[in-house]
Write a protein that holds these residues in place. Sequence first.
Motif, mmCIF file in Angstrom:
data_model
loop_
_atom_site.group_PDB
_atom_site.id
_atom_site.type_symbol
_atom_site.label_atom_id
_atom_site.label_comp_id
_atom_site.label_asym_id
_atom_site.label_seq_id
_atom_site.Cartn_x
_atom_site.Cartn_y
_atom_site.Cartn_z
ATOM 1 N N ASP A 1 0.819 -1.222 0.000
ATOM 2 C CA ASP A 1 0.000 0.000 0.000
ATOM 3 C C ASP A 1 0.848 1.265 0.000
ATOM 4 N N VAL A 2 2.149 1.130 -0.072
ATOM 5 C CA VAL A 2 3.043 2.283 0.100
ATOM 6 C C VAL A 2 3.785 2.575 -1.196
ATOM 7 N N THR A 3 3.944 3.886 -1.501
ATOM 8 C CA THR A 3 4.801 4.262 -2.628
ATOM 9 C C THR A 3 6.109 4.800 -2.070
ATOM 10 N N VAL A 4 7.206 4.199 -2.473
ATOM 11 C CA VAL A 4 8.525 4.682 -2.073
ATOM 12 C C VAL A 4 8.966 5.671 -3.150
ATOM 13 N N GLU A 5 9.239 6.917 -2.712
ATOM 14 C CA GLU A 5 9.561 7.972 -3.673
ATOM 15 C C GLU A 5 11.064 7.988 -3.964
ATOM 16 N N PRO A 6 11.453 8.547 -5.123
ATOM 17 C CA PRO A 6 12.880 8.624 -5.448
ATOM 18 C C PRO A 6 13.666 9.287 -4.310
ATOM 19 N N GLY A 7 14.783 8.708 -3.959
ATOM 20 C CA GLY A 7 15.619 9.265 -2.882
ATOM 21 C C GLY A 7 15.306 8.666 -1.528
ATOM 22 N N GLN A 8 14.138 8.084 -1.385
ATOM 23 C CA GLN A 8 13.801 7.461 -0.090
ATOM 24 C C GLN A 8 14.499 6.115 0.037
ATOM 25 N N ARG A 9 14.858 5.796 1.288
ATOM 26 C CA ARG A 9 15.567 4.537 1.531
ATOM 27 C C ARG A 9 14.650 3.538 2.226
ATOM 28 N N ILE A 10 14.809 2.298 1.892
ATOM 29 C CA ILE A 10 14.065 1.239 2.583
ATOM 30 C C ILE A 10 15.066 0.218 3.125
ATOM 31 N N ALA A 11 14.654 -0.465 4.164
ATOM 32 C CA ALA A 11 15.455 -1.571 4.679
ATOM 33 C C ALA A 11 14.698 -2.856 4.398
ATOM 34 N N ALA A 12 15.308 -3.756 3.686
ATOM 35 C CA ALA A 12 14.700 -5.070 3.431
ATOM 36 C C ALA A 12 15.122 -5.997 4.564
ATOM 37 N N LEU A 13 14.142 -6.478 5.297
ATOM 38 C CA LEU A 13 14.441 -7.312 6.462
ATOM 39 C C LEU A 13 14.505 -8.785 6.039
ATOM 40 N N LEU A 14 15.709 -9.202 5.675
ATOM 41 C CA LEU A 14 15.899 -10.572 5.182
ATOM 42 C C LEU A 14 15.526 -11.613 6.233
ATOM 43 N N GLY A 15 15.895 -11.314 7.479
ATOM 44 C CA GLY A 15 15.603 -12.263 8.552
ATOM 45 C C GLY A 15 14.108 -12.466 8.712
ATOM 46 N N ALA A 16 13.335 -11.380 8.609
ATOM 47 C CA ALA A 16 11.875 -11.482 8.731
ATOM 48 C C ALA A 16 11.299 -12.234 7.531
#
Length: 119
Positions: free
Chosen positions: A23-38
């Motif tokens: 449901d979320v749009t990540v805008e250019p320049g924004q950072r995300i963390a991918a939680l591999l463990g989860a």
Amino acid sequence: MLRYDSALQLFERTATEPVRVGDVTVEPGQRIAALLGAANRDPAVFADADTFRPDRDPNPHLAFGAGVHFCLGAPLARMELVESLGLLLRELPGLDLAGTPEPRGTFVLRGFTSVPVGV
Ligand code: HEM
């Protein structure tokens, strides 16, 4: 083992264009963390996700990442684990925990400062 207790718990990405994630749009320049463990404990992907089952097949874990940045060292890491753990368990078949492992206290790169064992 890599799925159950992923060594690298997260990595980051910076969007270069708008990306829709759920449901979320990540805008250019924004950072995300991918939680591999989860992701590796996702009950929608893994039955008994919180159970260590070395014979899982298929086992589509993300411990080495995914896509173009998939870990270049994955075959070497897998070979090292098979060889070292195989030798350890062959030579010391009664190997067992002899105390409480002491976590390193880090989150992104997990590990232990000590794991007491005995035979
Ligand atoms: C159990 C051991 C290892 C784990 C869990 C692991 C995990 C990962 C993960 C999750 C990534 C993806 C990071 C990202 O997408 O930003 C990665 C990338 C990478 N890994 Fe590993 N790794 C391991 C061992 C190794 C070894 C032994 C080498 C080299 C000898 C290595 C070399 C690399 C390199 C060069 C990349 C970057 C690939 C790229 O960006 O295209 N890794 N690793």
